[in-house]
Write an enzyme that holds these catalytic residues in place. Structure first.
Site, PDB file in Angstrom:
ATOM      1  N   SER A 278       0.937  -1.103  -0.184  1.00  0.00           N
ATOM      2  CA  SER A 278      -0.159   0.027   0.088  1.00  0.00           C
ATOM      3  C   SER A 278       0.930   1.218  -0.087  1.00  0.00           C
ATOM      4  CB  SER A 278      -1.012   0.227   1.074  1.00  0.00           C
ATOM      5  OG  SER A 278      -1.566   1.248   1.599  1.00  0.00           O
TER       6      SER A 278
ATOM      7  N   TYR B 123      -2.542   5.458  -3.959  1.00  0.00           N
ATOM      8  CA  TYR B 123      -3.409   6.622  -3.980  1.00  0.00           C
ATOM      9  C   TYR B 123      -2.910   7.604  -4.598  1.00  0.00           C
ATOM     10  CZ  TYR B 123      -5.528   3.931   0.072  1.00  0.00           C
ATOM     11  OH  TYR B 123      -6.141   2.745   0.799  1.00  0.00           O
TER      12      TYR B 123
ATOM     13  N   THR C 289      -6.272   2.861  -6.363  1.00  0.00           N
ATOM     14  CA  THR C 289      -7.505   2.544  -5.789  1.00  0.00           C
ATOM     15  C   THR C 289      -7.956   4.073  -5.976  1.00  0.00           C
ATOM     16  OG1 THR C 289      -6.363   1.309  -4.313  1.00  0.00           O
ATOM     17  CG2 THR C 289      -8.488   2.529  -3.258  1.00  0.00           C
TER      18      THR C 289
END
Length: 411
Positions: free
Chosen positions: A136, A160, A186
């Site tokens: 992530s 992101y 995302t």
């Protein structure tokens, strides 16, 4: 009348064999875990409330997560009998490369907060199992360290898109340079969801000590020892942050991101591109027309918009509309190998696990993640055998019925 006699010691001997005790406490507790729910129970006992609730919790009333899990419970399998299932193959090709199992480890944020080994444990376990590991943007290990932990396996990077575009793309460039083969963009986080457990717990980075925190930590000394005696919590994307998780997310996320921005990202990424957070058929069609390599049906584990669509329910229609042109993956609510098999039967090419992975991590570090993968892998294989199929490609819609509980009311 029943004839009785004195037991012969030779008859008793086979019954009196005691199992050798397991001296290693971690192995002992992991040996007692037969399901992901078992790992969850162990994790809850070993992890401070704020960190556990960050994993466990969802947005607002947590309806989205509950519905997603219920959807997997509300299925009926239809097995075929008298098939030779002595050999079962759980492997497939996902995004142009092989995987040993039909699931991978989803990107999770603040992972070393859950357990000090964090992403390195996840990447190492994924490498050993032959499945992808996704890092992530909010991960607590660097891109380069994850690559070192999984040097020959499949590493994916989840992006992101921040308000600071240069900083975002610098991460993308690092991932490409490190050899990550897939970019997960995302798209369901224009702002942070209302994660009320975190607010009530005062969950912040770094954690703030209070009387309640200290009391909660007393029966969990190993977590605090590990936290205080290892490297300070740092992120793949930033070095330090003082504040709540929600404040961090709202500072970083960009509510202006559009399809044009996605096309711009796609033009700069050399590998496969998957869009994560798709929740409507129309968006699935638009993304397919844009030429993405895959879409992940996901409502962010219920952590963004509460009462969002159930990804597993969306799956059949999305596959019918775009499945021939792009890969359809699914996550949210997966807690067993049967959930994974049902998803594949309804057309998903691949699934991803988030909480299930973190429960294993909190229960036992790297060995706990290995246990998660082992449990799910065994359940996948057993479910396939009981359905009468020997490879994933044999799974079809005829094998699964989604039982109706929530149906739209006629307008």
């Amino acid at each position: 009348m029943v004839q009785r006699r004195f037991p012969n010691p030779r008859d008793l001997a086979p019954l009196m064999q005691f199992k050798k005790p397991t001296l290693n406490a971690k192995k002992r507790r992991l040996n007692k875990a037969f399901t992901i729910e078992d790992l969850r129970t162990i994790a809850q006992h070993r992890t401070p409330k704020a960190a556990f609730d960050y994993t466990e919790g969802a947005a607002e009333a947590e309806i989205s997560l509950a519905r997603a899990r219920q959807a997997f419970e509300d299925i009926e399998f239809h097995p075929s009998i008298l098939r030779d299932v002595s050999k079962v193959d759980t492997s497939s090709v996902v995004l142009g490369a092989p995987v040993s199992l039909p699931f991978g480890i989803a990107p999770t944020g603040f992972t070393r907060m859950m357990q000090t080994e964090g992403e390195i444990a996840g990447a190492g376990a994924a490498a050993a199992a032959g499945i992808p590991f996704a890092l992530s943007t909010m991960g607590t290990a660097s891109i380069e360290d994850v690559k070192a932990a999984n040097p020959d396996g499949r590493n994916w990077f989840q992006l992101y898109m921040w308000k600071d575009r240069e900083r975002s793309m610098a991460l993308v460039e690092r991932a490409a340079k490190a050899g990550f083969d897939t970019l997960l963009v995302t798209v369901d986080v224009p702002v942070a969801g209302a994660r009320l457990r975190d607010k009530r717990n005062g969950f912040s980075i770094p954690p703030q000590l209070s009387i309640g925190t200290v009391i909660n930590a007393l029966p969990r000394p190993e977590w605090w020892i590990n936290f205080l005696t290892t490297e300070p919590l740092a992120f793949a994307s930033l070095s330090r942050w003082s504040g709540t998780v929600g404040e961090l997310l709202d500072t970083m996320f960009d509510p202006t991101v559009t399809y044009e921005d996605l096309a711009w990202i796609k033009a700069q990424w050399p590998g496969k591109l998957v869009v994560k957070g798709v929740q409507t058929v129309d968006d699935a069609k638009k993304l397919t027309a844009l030429g993405v390599d895959g879409i992940t049906l996901s409502n962010h584990g219920g952590r963004q918009l509460d009462r969002a669509p159930i990804p597993f329910h969306l799956l059949p229609e999305v596959v019918r509309e775009v499945g021939k042109d792009t890969e359809v993956h699914v996550d949210t609510g997966i807690m067993s190998g049967a959930d994974i098999v049902a998803s594949i039967a309804l057309g998903a090419k691949f699934t991803m696990i988030g909480r299930a992975y973190l429960y294993g991590l909190m229960a036992g570090g790297r060995e706990g993640v290995d246990k998660t993968i082992s449990i799910l892998g065994e359940q996948v294989e057993r479910t396939m055998r009981l359905l009468g199929v020997t490879e994933l490609a044999e799974l079809q819609t005829k094998h699964v019925t989604q039982l109706e509980r929530l149906t739209p009311r006629k307008k």
